[in-house]
Design a protein around this motif. Structure first.
Motif, short mmCIF file in Angstrom:
data_model
loop_
_atom_site.label_atom_id
_atom_site.label_comp_id
_atom_site.label_asym_id
_atom_site.label_seq_id
_atom_site.Cartn_x
_atom_site.Cartn_y
_atom_site.Cartn_z
N ALA A 105 13.43 8.74 -7.84
CA ALA A 105 12.67 9.22 -9.00
C ALA A 105 11.18 8.98 -8.73
O ALA A 105 10.80 7.90 -8.25
CB ALA A 105 13.09 8.50 -10.27
N ILE A 106 10.38 9.97 -9.02
CA ILE A 106 8.94 9.88 -8.76
C ILE A 106 8.21 10.08 -10.08
O ILE A 106 8.45 11.06 -10.79
CB ILE A 106 8.52 10.95 -7.74
CG1 ILE A 106 9.24 10.71 -6.41
CG2 ILE A 106 7.00 10.96 -7.53
CD1 ILE A 106 9.74 11.95 -5.77
N VAL A 107 7.32 9.16 -10.40
CA VAL A 107 6.57 9.25 -11.66
C VAL A 107 5.15 9.69 -11.36
O VAL A 107 4.39 8.97 -10.72
CB VAL A 107 6.55 7.89 -12.40
CG1 VAL A 107 5.81 8.05 -13.73
CG2 VAL A 107 7.96 7.37 -12.62
N ILE B 122 12.29 4.21 -6.62
CA ILE B 122 11.32 4.79 -7.54
C ILE B 122 9.95 4.80 -6.86
O ILE B 122 9.55 3.80 -6.24
CB ILE B 122 11.27 3.99 -8.86
CG1 ILE B 122 12.55 4.25 -9.65
CG2 ILE B 122 10.04 4.36 -9.70
CD1 ILE B 122 12.71 3.47 -10.89
N ILE B 123 9.28 5.92 -6.95
CA ILE B 123 7.92 6.01 -6.39
C ILE B 123 6.96 6.25 -7.54
O ILE B 123 7.11 7.21 -8.30
CB ILE B 123 7.80 7.14 -5.36
CG1 ILE B 123 8.87 7.00 -4.27
CG2 ILE B 123 6.40 7.15 -4.74
CD1 ILE B 123 8.93 8.17 -3.31
N LEU B 124 5.99 5.36 -7.68
CA LEU B 124 5.00 5.49 -8.74
C LEU B 124 3.74 6.12 -8.15
O LEU B 124 3.07 5.53 -7.30
CB LEU B 124 4.68 4.13 -9.35
CG LEU B 124 5.90 3.39 -9.89
CD1 LEU B 124 5.54 1.96 -10.30
CD2 LEU B 124 6.51 4.14 -11.07
N THR B 125 3.47 7.33 -8.56
CA THR B 125 2.25 8.02 -8.12
C THR B 125 1.49 8.35 -9.41
O THR B 125 1.30 9.51 -9.75
CB THR B 125 2.60 9.28 -7.32
OG1 THR B 125 3.68 9.96 -7.98
CG2 THR B 125 3.03 8.95 -5.91
N ASP C 44 -3.60 7.15 -5.47
CA ASP C 44 -4.64 6.46 -6.23
C ASP C 44 -4.10 5.24 -6.98
O ASP C 44 -4.82 4.26 -7.19
CB ASP C 44 -5.29 7.41 -7.25
CG ASP C 44 -6.35 8.33 -6.63
OD1 ASP C 44 -6.87 7.99 -5.54
OD2 ASP C 44 -6.65 9.37 -7.23
N ALA C 45 -2.85 5.29 -7.39
CA ALA C 45 -2.26 4.17 -8.14
C ALA C 45 -2.26 2.89 -7.31
O ALA C 45 -2.25 1.79 -7.84
CB ALA C 45 -0.84 4.50 -8.58
N ALA C 46 -2.28 3.05 -5.98
CA ALA C 46 -2.27 1.89 -5.09
C ALA C 46 -3.68 1.54 -4.62
O ALA C 46 -3.87 0.65 -3.79
CB ALA C 46 -1.37 2.16 -3.89
N GLY C 47 -4.67 2.22 -5.12
CA GLY C 47 -6.04 2.03 -4.67
C GLY C 47 -6.68 3.38 -4.48
O GLY C 47 -6.06 4.28 -3.90
N ILE C 48 -7.90 3.54 -5.01
CA ILE C 48 -8.54 4.86 -5.01
C ILE C 48 -8.63 5.41 -3.58
O ILE C 48 -9.12 4.76 -2.67
CB ILE C 48 -9.93 4.77 -5.66
CG1 ILE C 48 -9.79 4.23 -7.09
CG2 ILE C 48 -10.62 6.13 -5.67
CD1 ILE C 48 -8.79 4.98 -7.97
#
Ligand code: FES
Lengths: 320, 118
Positions: free
Chosen positions: A7-9, A113-116, A260-264
């Motif tokens: 699942a990718i958000v 799960i991948i948070l993007t 970007d969620a992991a750093g701009i």
């Protein structure tokens, strides 16, 4: 409870890249976004893909056109489900995502799960920042390009750097005047009764009717932290970011963060990170992962590489 | 915009043309009311966009200071754009689409529920 493999958000460029990579591996993939279209910031940061497709498998063009092509590409995978107009409001134990839309709420359990989830604007405060007519760069870009409404005709831009330059370029295409640009909140105030009418910089007064705060953006990985992922404030990444392994996996096994969620990041960086996380989450073999890591390494600038290294998940943090 | 006498206040706010995005596509117009006054909106657009296009920048007044607030983040994160919509308080107008006949009201402070509301 519905179950999926990956699942990718967030269906911005990083999330789309992740979804395509996962779906190509054949796993059951779910891509979620709160807005009615895929593409994320391609819809408001419209000039990014004019000359460079950043590794996305489509031709260059204005952001919304690129997004539309990506949407058709996503639709060509029968093992990929797209849930638009859907908010992922919670991430709980055992990778259970809580989803809500206008008339439906459910939980979905995923193997990975991948948070993007992208970024939010940094809204540095200054006297008068609450006046109507003062808005973030992202609000300005959203109203200009998505809703096609001008927040004003005489603009001030607060901030310096890429985001401020990009917005100045956007405004130049809209037949409005940029009255003043200023780099920092020092000696800066906005004034007006009920609505923005002036900005004052030291002793100079400028008549304006819109002011965009373009002081940069910060990563938004709230869901990862809700899921207890460990992280730290990393200045070069723009804020509080989760520790990750080389593939983007956090200290919570099976929970990845990319883009970007992991750093701009730059557009090519976040696309490459999305692809890598998508492959890793789908259980790709070492050879494929090494290739995707190599690609990220090629497109990542030195700042990103150093930053990734510094916030890298060490073995002692990773229980797996 | 070339007519003499055009002031900033009355210049159009719709971006009907854009060099990268092309002409604004036609959509069904819908009618909404804002504090009782009728306004035309583009179906599907958020309330705040319709308001801004009609020159309305103020969404609410702060509970204690009474200061005005309008769109700030534009993407549903800050709650500065809250208004009363069809009697419901605290609706984020920047992410809530207009619908035909929608009743939008400036929210003063925390607002008050209508009798029919819970
Ligand atoms: S302007 Fe921030 S929530 Fe609407």
């Amino acid at each position: 409870m519905r179950t999926v493999d990956v699942a990718i958000v967030g269906a911005g460029p990083a999330g789309i890249a992740a979804a395509l990579a996962a779906a190509e591996s054949g796993v059951r993939t779910l891509l979620i976004d709160e807005s009615p279209k895929v593409g994320g910031h391609l819809h408001w940061r419209i000039s990014q893909t004019l000359t460079d497709n950043a590794g996305l498998p489509v031709a260059t063009g204005p952001g919304p056109q690129v997004a539309a092509e990506l949407e058709s590409l996503l639709a060509s995978f029968s093992n990929l489900t797209l849930s638009l107009n859907t908010v992922a409001w919670g991430l709980f134990e055992d990778r259970v995502l809580a989803l809500a839309s206008e008339d439906h709420a459910e939980e979905v359990q995923a193997d990975a799960i991948i948070l993007t989830t992208g970024s939010t604007d940094i809204a540095a405060p200054f006297p008068g920042w609450t006046l109507p007519g003062v808005l973030t760069a992202r609000a300005a870009q959203t109203f200009l390009h998505v809703h096609r409404v001008l927040p004003g005709h005489r603009w001030a831009i607060l901030g310096e750097g890429d985001d401020a330059d990009e917005l100045a370029g956007d405004l130049a295409r809209c037949d409005v005047e940029i009255v003043v640009r200023h780099g920092s909140v020092d000696n800066f105030r906005a004034s007006g009764t009920n609505r923005l009418a002036h900005v004052e910089i030291e002793d100079d007064v400028y008549e304006v009717d819109a002011l965009a705060i373009a002081m940069g953006r910060q990563p938004d990985a709230e869901l990862a932290f809700q899921a207890q992922a460990r992280g730290a404030f990393v200045r070069v990444l723009g804020g509080y970011t989760p520790f990750r392994d080389l593939n983007g996996q956090t200290s919570e096994v099976g929970v990845y963060v990319a883009g970007d969620a992991a750093g701009i990041a730059t557009l090519p960086e976040l696309v490459a990170e999305g692809q890598l996380a998508g492959k890793a989450a789908a259980g790709a073999g070492d050879a494929e992962l090494t290739r995707a890591q190599g690609l990220l390494n090629t497109v990542a600038n030195r700042r990103r590489r150093e930053a990734i290294e510094r916030s890298r998940l060490t073995d002692s943090l990773n229980p797996s | 915009m070339t007519d003499s006498g055009d002031s900033t206040a009355i210049r159009g706010r719709r971006l009907n043309e854009h060099e990268l995005l092309g002409p604004l596509p036609d959509v069904e117009p819908v009618e909404i009311t804002v504090d009782g006054q009728p306004f035309s909106a583009r179906s599907g657009e958020p309330i705040a966009a319709a308001l801004m296009a009609n020159g309305i920048d103020i969404c609410r007044a702060m509970p204690e200071s009474g200061e005005s607030r309008g769109v700030f983040c534009g993407v549903g994160r800050c709650s500065d754009c809250l208004m009363i919509v069809d009697g419901v308080l605290n609706v984020r107008t920047c992410v809530t689409p207009v619908t035909e006949g929608m009743r939008v009201e400036t929210q003063h402070g925390l607002g008050q529920w209508e009798d029919s509301q819970p």
